[in-house]
Scaffold this active site. Structure first.
Site, PDB file in Angstrom:
ATOM      1  N   GLN A 277      -4.240  -5.520   6.979  1.00 18.77           N
ATOM      2  CA  GLN A 277      -5.196  -6.464   6.377  1.00 18.77           C
ATOM      3  C   GLN A 277      -5.070  -7.875   6.940  1.00 18.77           C
ATOM      4  O   GLN A 277      -5.730  -8.788   6.442  1.00 18.77           O
ATOM      5  CB  GLN A 277      -5.002  -6.507   4.841  1.00 18.77           C
ATOM      6  CG  GLN A 277      -5.214  -5.184   4.137  1.00 18.77           C
ATOM      7  CD  GLN A 277      -6.673  -4.730   4.108  1.00 18.77           C
ATOM      8  OE1 GLN A 277      -7.594  -5.476   4.447  1.00 18.77           O
ATOM      9  NE2 GLN A 277      -6.894  -3.501   3.692  1.00 18.77           N
TER      10      GLN A 277
ATOM     11  N   ASP B 113       3.274  -4.755   8.069  1.00 18.73           N
ATOM     12  CA  ASP B 113       2.043  -3.988   7.936  1.00 18.73           C
ATOM     13  C   ASP B 113       0.874  -4.974   8.074  1.00 18.73           C
ATOM     14  O   ASP B 113       0.580  -5.743   7.162  1.00 18.73           O
ATOM     15  CB  ASP B 113       2.030  -3.290   6.559  1.00 18.73           C
ATOM     16  CG  ASP B 113       0.724  -2.566   6.285  1.00 18.73           C
ATOM     17  OD1 ASP B 113      -0.230  -2.726   7.076  1.00 18.73           O
ATOM     18  OD2 ASP B 113       0.653  -1.856   5.267  1.00 18.73           O
TER      19      ASP B 113
ATOM     20  N   CYS C  70      -4.770   2.489  -3.619  1.00 20.31           N
ATOM     21  CA  CYS C  70      -3.522   3.011  -3.029  1.00 20.31           C
ATOM     22  C   CYS C  70      -2.367   2.034  -3.238  1.00 20.31           C
ATOM     23  O   CYS C  70      -1.535   1.834  -2.331  1.00 20.31           O
ATOM     24  CB  CYS C  70      -3.689   3.308  -1.533  1.00 20.31           C
ATOM     25  SG  CYS C  70      -4.909   4.564  -1.215  1.00 20.31           S
TER      26      CYS C  70
ATOM     27  N   LYS D  40     -10.340  -1.092  10.679  1.00 15.81           N
ATOM     28  CA  LYS D  40     -10.542  -2.263   9.812  1.00 15.81           C
ATOM     29  C   LYS D  40     -10.922  -3.493  10.628  1.00 15.81           C
ATOM     30  O   LYS D  40     -11.182  -4.545  10.080  1.00 15.81           O
ATOM     31  CB  LYS D  40      -9.281  -2.539   8.988  1.00 15.81           C
ATOM     32  CG  LYS D  40      -8.979  -1.443   7.950  1.00 15.81           C
ATOM     33  CD  LYS D  40      -7.852  -1.851   7.041  1.00 15.81           C
ATOM     34  CE  LYS D  40      -7.183  -0.696   6.334  1.00 15.81           C
ATOM     35  NZ  LYS D  40      -7.936  -0.148   5.214  1.00 15.81           N
TER      36      LYS D  40
ATOM     37  N   HIS E  14       0.871  -1.176   0.000  1.00 17.21           N
ATOM     38  CA  HIS E  14       0.000   0.000   0.000  1.00 17.21           C
ATOM     39  C   HIS E  14       0.912   1.231   0.000  1.00 17.21           C
ATOM     40  O   HIS E  14       2.030   1.179   0.530  1.00 17.21           O
ATOM     41  CB  HIS E  14      -0.824  -0.056   1.290  1.00 17.21           C
ATOM     42  CG  HIS E  14      -1.888   0.993   1.424  1.00 17.21           C
ATOM     43  ND1 HIS E  14      -1.607   2.282   1.814  1.00 17.21           N
ATOM     44  CD2 HIS E  14      -3.228   0.944   1.245  1.00 17.21           C
ATOM     45  CE1 HIS E  14      -2.730   2.975   1.877  1.00 17.21           C
ATOM     46  NE2 HIS E  14      -3.734   2.185   1.537  1.00 17.21           N
TER      47      HIS E  14
HETATM   48  N1  7TS Z   1      -1.600  -0.846   4.665  1.00 19.73           N
HETATM   49  C1  7TS Z   1      -2.510  -1.643   4.086  1.00 19.73           C
HETATM   50  C2  7TS Z   1      -2.127  -3.043   3.695  1.00 19.73           C
HETATM   51  C3  7TS Z   1      -3.807  -1.179   3.886  1.00 19.73           C
HETATM   52  O1  7TS Z   1      -4.707  -1.977   3.315  1.00 19.73           O
HETATM   53  C4  7TS Z   1      -4.137   0.140   4.273  1.00 19.73           C
HETATM   54  C5  7TS Z   1      -5.485   0.730   4.003  1.00 19.73           C
HETATM   55  C6  7TS Z   1      -3.154   0.922   4.885  1.00 19.73           C
HETATM   56  C7  7TS Z   1      -1.884   0.389   5.058  1.00 19.73           C
HETATM   57  C8  7TS Z   1      -3.422   2.299   5.404  1.00 19.73           C
HETATM   58  O2  7TS Z   1      -4.295   2.232   6.498  1.00 19.73           O
HETATM   59  P1  7TS Z   1      -4.877   3.565   7.174  1.00 19.73           P
HETATM   60  O3  7TS Z   1      -5.908   3.064   8.121  1.00 19.73           O
HETATM   61  O4  7TS Z   1      -3.747   4.252   7.834  1.00 19.73           O
HETATM   62  O5  7TS Z   1      -5.445   4.380   6.047  1.00 19.73           O
HETATM   63  N2  7TS Z   1      -6.157   0.157   2.933  1.00 19.73           N
HETATM   64  C9  7TS Z   1      -7.273   0.622   2.326  1.00 19.73           C
HETATM   65  C10 7TS Z   1      -7.905  -0.063   1.303  1.00 19.73           C
HETATM   66  O6  7TS Z   1      -7.534  -1.134   0.830  1.00 19.73           O
HETATM   67  N3  7TS Z   1      -8.966   0.659   0.894  1.00 19.73           N
HETATM   68  O7  7TS Z   1      -9.049   1.764   1.614  1.00 19.73           O
HETATM   69  C11 7TS Z   1      -7.990   1.754   2.531  1.00 19.73           C
END
Ligand code: 7TS
Length: 405
Positions: A202, A199, A363, A225, A122
């Site tokens: 997910q 990370d 992203c 999430k 990401h």
């Molecule tokens: N890393 C991964 C693997 C992610 O899927 C996401 C967000 C982030 C980092 C960033 O997370 P945040 O909570 O700091 O924004 N992924 C997604 C997605 O797949 N669709 O919207 C956000």
């Protein structure tokens, strides 16, 4: 199998119509919905105990502090960290990674050292490392992804060297759903003398994570999430590493003593939590983790696995549809493209039928380039989704193909 009807009732947002149709929410990888107990915890906090924490001057401050600190212990248990002070509250995965890139980078990365990432990251796990490499004149190296959506592990072995300072890798791809062999990666990286940031944005929502068993140096994720509120995330770091790292931000709460000449810093975890934290949402996250534990993360995993297998099988019946990310070892994320149809048009038509999926580059623009697409459609499931909703998705896709081609 879980009693879905029972658990679906916990999520008020799911019981509404969108564009005249019952909502089918299949965008859980972007953010999951919140059960009533989490919503109630937020309201309860503001109605009954709102106060600043760690200042201990009165009853409300005590209550807020107790509830806030309780969540740290819940997170510690949830991912099996050794000490509560290894759990740092942040805004989310993005801030957690930026914190490590800044602070670890400041202390441990020198010119010509290498940071190893992968092609399936990401942007949150790419850009902070690019910025660090620019600041420190370090080198960013990228491990490729194979056609089936798995990591090219042979390249990983080849890229790793005594020059590798840190490996920053996603546990699970938000586009492909691929679960990376993270334990092996950590072992090999450690043998080469590198540290590893995982990370877990997910992974944590979908299966049990044990940071001590993995031996991860850093593990990061977002509360929103995993059925928690937005605006709160976690940085887990090994105590001995966090101790050696400089603060990321200066301000209240992170200090021991301030003079105009010199400031000394507070102990962990406060050293990394400058300013008033996001108290209500941290407490909400604690309630979300209790909720997950009551259902059992292994039950959630079973249910999501069944839904993913079923959806994969159903979507594969559609001749012009191609799934990107075909490893069986994946979580409940299905990205796909349809020949002759732009993903935005598909997303709009599905939305007109009350079906929420995500479309675009997710992203992960370098990964889109790797697969030669500008974007994909992505359906992602939580345990509260149903087979009936998958039927609706497939019907919606078929309808869109009929209209648009
Ligand atoms: N890393 C991964 C693997 C992610 O899927 C996401 C967000 C982030 C980092 C960033 O997370 P945040 O909570 O700091 O924004 N992924 C997604 C997605 O797949 N669709 O919207 C956000």
């Amino acid at each position: 199998m879980l009693s879905l009807e029972h658990y679906r009732r916990d999520f008020p947002i799911l019981h509404q119509k969108v564009n005249g149709f019952p909502l089918v929410y299949l965008d859980n990888a972007a953010t999951s919905q919140k059960p009533q107990v989490v919503i109630d915890a937020l309201v309860n906090y503001y109605q009954k105990i709102n106060s600043n924490v760690h200042r201990g001057a009165h009853y409300l401050a005590d209550q807020a502090t107790i509830a806030f600190d309780e969540t740290r212990k819940k997170v510690q248990k949830f991912i099996n960290a050794q000490y509560p002070e290894e759990i740092i509250f942040t805004k989310g995965t993005t801030e957690s990674i930026n914190l490590v890139a800044f602070s670890f980078g400041e202390a441990f990365v020198s010119p010509q050292q290498e940071i190893l990432i992968t092609e399936m990251e990401h942007h949150a796990n790419i850009v902070p490392w690019q910025m660090l490499c620019e600041r420190k004149k370090a080198i960013l190296k990228v491990v490729p992804v194979l056609e089936d959506g798995t990591l090219d592990i042979e390249s990983f072995y080849r890229f790793l060297s005594p020059n590798t300072s840190l490996v920053a890798i996603t546990h699970v791809s938000n586009v492909l759903g691929t679960i990376n062999p993270i334990q092996e990666i950590i072992q090999v990286a450690h043998a080469a003398g590198a540290k590893v940031l995982v990370d877990g944005a997910q992974s944590v929502p979908h299966f049990q994570v044990n940071v001590q068993e993995l031996d991860a140096d850093f593990f990061v994720f977002s509360g929103h999430k995993i059925f928690g509120p937005t605006g709160v995330g976690i940085l887990y770091g090994k105590k001995e590493l966090l101790e050696l790292m400089p603060p990321y931000q200066g301000g209240g709460a992170m200090i021991k003593e301030v003079t105009f000449e010199r400031t000394t810093y507070n102990r962990l975890p406060h050293k990394f939590e400058a300013g008033t934290p996001n108290i209500a949402d941290v407490i909400g996250l604690g309630v979300a983790l209790d909720y997950v534990q009551n259902i059992g993360i292994e039950n959630i995993a079973l249910q999501e696995h069944a839904l993913t297998e079923y959806a994969t099988q159903q979507l594969q019946q559609i001749p012009s549809l191609k799934i990107i990310g075909n490893t069986p070892n994946k979580v409940s994320v299905i990205s796909f493209v349809i020949s002759g149809i732009h993903h935005y048009d598909l997303g709009m038509l599905l939305d007109a039928n009350g079906i929420a999926i995500r479309t675009g580059h997710h992203c992960a623009q370098p990964l889109m380039r790797r697969f030669g697409v500008e974007g994909t459609a992505r359906a992602s499931f939580a345990f509260y989704n149903t087979k009936e909703e998958i039927h609706k998705l497939c019907e919606g896709v078929e309808k869109a193909i009929a209209v648009l081609t």
